[in-house]
Design a protein around this motif. Sequence first.
Motif, PDB file in Angstrom:
ATOM      1  N   ASP A  44      26.590  -9.443 -24.727  1.00 52.47           N
ATOM      2  CA  ASP A  44      26.850  -9.537 -26.161  1.00 52.47           C
ATOM      3  C   ASP A  44      28.196  -8.931 -26.470  1.00 52.47           C
ATOM      4  O   ASP A  44      28.828  -8.329 -25.640  1.00 52.47           O
ATOM      5  CB  ASP A  44      25.776  -8.804 -26.964  1.00 52.47           C
ATOM      6  CG  ASP A  44      25.792  -7.324 -26.684  1.00 52.47           C
ATOM      7  OD1 ASP A  44      25.235  -6.919 -25.662  1.00 52.47           O
ATOM      8  OD2 ASP A  44      26.382  -6.595 -27.489  1.00 52.47           O
ATOM      9  N   SER A 202      26.063 -11.631 -29.855  1.00 55.62           N
ATOM     10  CA  SER A 202      26.576 -12.884 -29.314  1.00 55.62           C
ATOM     11  C   SER A 202      25.643 -13.435 -28.254  1.00 55.62           C
ATOM     12  O   SER A 202      24.955 -12.682 -27.547  1.00 55.62           O
ATOM     13  CB  SER A 202      27.976 -12.686 -28.728  1.00 55.62           C
ATOM     14  OG  SER A 202      27.925 -11.852 -27.600  1.00 55.62           O
ATOM     15  N   ASN A 225      19.390 -17.881 -25.716  1.00 54.61           N
ATOM     16  CA  ASN A 225      19.889 -18.327 -27.015  1.00 54.61           C
ATOM     17  C   ASN A 225      18.813 -19.094 -27.787  1.00 54.61           C
ATOM     18  O   ASN A 225      18.626 -18.885 -28.989  1.00 54.61           O
ATOM     19  CB  ASN A 225      21.119 -19.213 -26.819  1.00 54.61           C
ATOM     20  CG  ASN A 225      22.264 -18.459 -26.158  1.00 54.61           C
ATOM     21  OD1 ASN A 225      22.349 -17.243 -26.270  1.00 54.61           O
ATOM     22  ND2 ASN A 225      23.138 -19.179 -25.466  1.00 54.61           N
ATOM     23  N   GLY A 279      34.746 -18.157 -29.300  1.00 57.29           N
ATOM     24  CA  GLY A 279      34.680 -16.893 -28.598  1.00 57.29           C
ATOM     25  C   GLY A 279      36.017 -16.452 -28.070  1.00 57.29           C
ATOM     26  O   GLY A 279      37.046 -17.093 -28.310  1.00 57.29           O
ATOM     27  N   VAL A 285      30.619 -20.159 -29.031  1.00 58.73           N
ATOM     28  CA  VAL A 285      29.552 -19.225 -28.686  1.00 58.73           C
ATOM     29  C   VAL A 285      28.595 -19.112 -29.864  1.00 58.73           C
ATOM     30  O   VAL A 285      28.964 -19.354 -31.017  1.00 58.73           O
ATOM     31  CB  VAL A 285      30.110 -17.818 -28.327  1.00 58.73           C
ATOM     32  CG1 VAL A 285      31.035 -17.888 -27.136  1.00 58.73           C
ATOM     33  CG2 VAL A 285      30.818 -17.183 -29.515  1.00 58.73           C
ATOM     34  N   MET A 287      26.252 -16.882 -32.331  1.00 58.44           N
ATOM     35  CA  MET A 287      26.167 -15.552 -32.910  1.00 58.44           C
ATOM     36  C   MET A 287      24.843 -15.439 -33.660  1.00 58.44           C
ATOM     37  O   MET A 287      24.449 -16.361 -34.372  1.00 58.44           O
ATOM     38  CB  MET A 287      27.336 -15.291 -33.852  1.00 58.44           C
ATOM     39  CG  MET A 287      28.712 -15.475 -33.218  1.00 58.44           C
ATOM     40  SD  MET A 287      29.025 -14.339 -31.839  1.00 58.44           S
ATOM     41  CE  MET A 287      29.098 -12.780 -32.719  1.00 58.44           C
TER      42      MET A 287
END
Length: 603
Positions: A44, A202, A225, A279, A285, A287
């Motif tokens: 992260d 992240s 994710n 990113g 990426v 978040m």
Amino acid sequence: MLSNHNMLMWVHDDFEYLYRNSLEYNSGQITSLDDEQNAPEHDDMGEKMLSVPRAPRSPLSVSPLGRAAASNDNVVTRSKVRETLRLFQAMFRKLLQEDESKSRVPGSLPNKRIDMVTYSEMKKQNKCVNTGKKILGPVLGVEVGDEFHYRVELSIIGLHRPFQSGIDYVKMDGKKKKIVASSVVSSGGYDDVDNFDILVYSGQGGNPDGAKKKAAEDQKLERGNLALKNSIDEKIPVRVIRGFKETKGPDSLDTRGKMGITYTYDGLYLVVRYWQEKGRYGNNVFMFEMRRMPGQPQLALREVQKSKNLKVREGLCVDDISQGVEKMRICAVNTLDSEMPPQFKYTAKMKYASSHNLIPLKGGCECKGKCSDSKKCLCAVKNGGEIPFNRNGDIVEAKTLVYECGPLCKCPPSCYNRVSQHGIKYQLEIFKTTSRGWGVRSLNSIPSGSFICEYTGELLSEKEADQRTGNDEYLFDLGRSKSSNQSMGAGLSNVISPDLQSTDISGENAEEEGFTIDAFEYGSVGRFINHSCSPNLVAQNVLYDHADERMPHIMLFAAENIPPLQELTYDYNYVVDTVHDSEGNIKIKKCYCGSTECTGRMY
């Protein structure tokens, strides 16, 4: 599909509702994942006063896990988790000491990571806890604010299973094997104290691989994710473990190297939204914004950070109780009332009367370096063939008596066998407690095995101590013991080290009179350390400036990792119904330590 940056709608403030909801999931709707999560991934980017009493005649007066209490090995309790972590820390120190003793060839590859070796040994001995189905929500025996110095510690108690991946997740039965996040590890730090309850985390994956000449790729909505995204839909709380970086000493050989991270369990958070952005490597990426659930204890680190920003510490009533005697200020803080600390004369060293005739040192080691050769060092030989401390300055295991290098030794002040004689190294303070008068705590995180302070005062003979009526709670007996059992390892396996039994240190003359430290008029910060039936400190006999085993120094060490602002305590080790007044009547003193192992009586 993705949410935007508009104002968030807070979902389900009701902590109790979500707590019960998470327990419902834990009751049997979870199936385990395999070990694919242990693969390296991007983590992260966000991130009265009760003083020391007169103890029974025992050179080692602290029991690491407190008094005996009923237990069930099949039930994970707070004590079980603490015991498991202490076992890991004790095994780690022992294995680290063995590793430090090995010679290294310049340019050779480093040895195996000691934390991983320790984990493997514990797993082989079936010493880990919470090892069944993966857990959503709270983990039994783990409390908000618990600190860890190695990622594997999170795994051995079931708080966060992967060693490297920042996201742990589980599969839910009955919903097409949908995965939801169970915990995340964030190493973003604690700089913004005004936003402690919000974590921007992240996603994982997509990192470039220089070895394979692989450029950064867009992160995919899969695995961790996807689990975090599903946690929004299912309104499942996620455990958050925060980390902050700390600098290690130049001589440290532990697995963290010169820069390490201390991990703190921050409690349950809800994932409230997610989005994509560019990113650091130019790829897309994910978040995730997470908000801390209300009704949970606040981290002590928040208070520590806030106090650093204040010009005057809230409740500060004495700037330095040592009046410059210690190398660090020891302030007194009282946020409860107007009471001031009691008057006494601060001394960082023991006060000996000339009539006690201390046995002087006759010689020391001839080491020119830091006493790393345990076979040639005279002091190592006196300690049973090893230096009792590792190169971080942590005591490896409690002993009946530890011999530090002294003034007649040729080794430098930085010797590995000179630890407690250098005094305190953590920012200690005394504070007014709600029920036990003044106590002691630290503004720093304290790793297990660290030296805290010496219990100092006037050295009295047993007869002299008996004549000082009314000072019982400031008297610490230095005596003999045939049965006291103590180990920094709290059940350390014989594979690593046998149980330690304290022995008679007073020589062959069993009739010789004992001695007592009286800290009523003269003393150090140690005089304010309160009793607990489940303590976090251990007392250790140490000699370095004289050779009289009847009168050792009493040094206090951390028996486990201690977070900032947690009260420092040790077991006064009284036996109930053995303390009498001047007329021979049994004295009764209630205990208010608040421990789950509390017996209700101090004596």
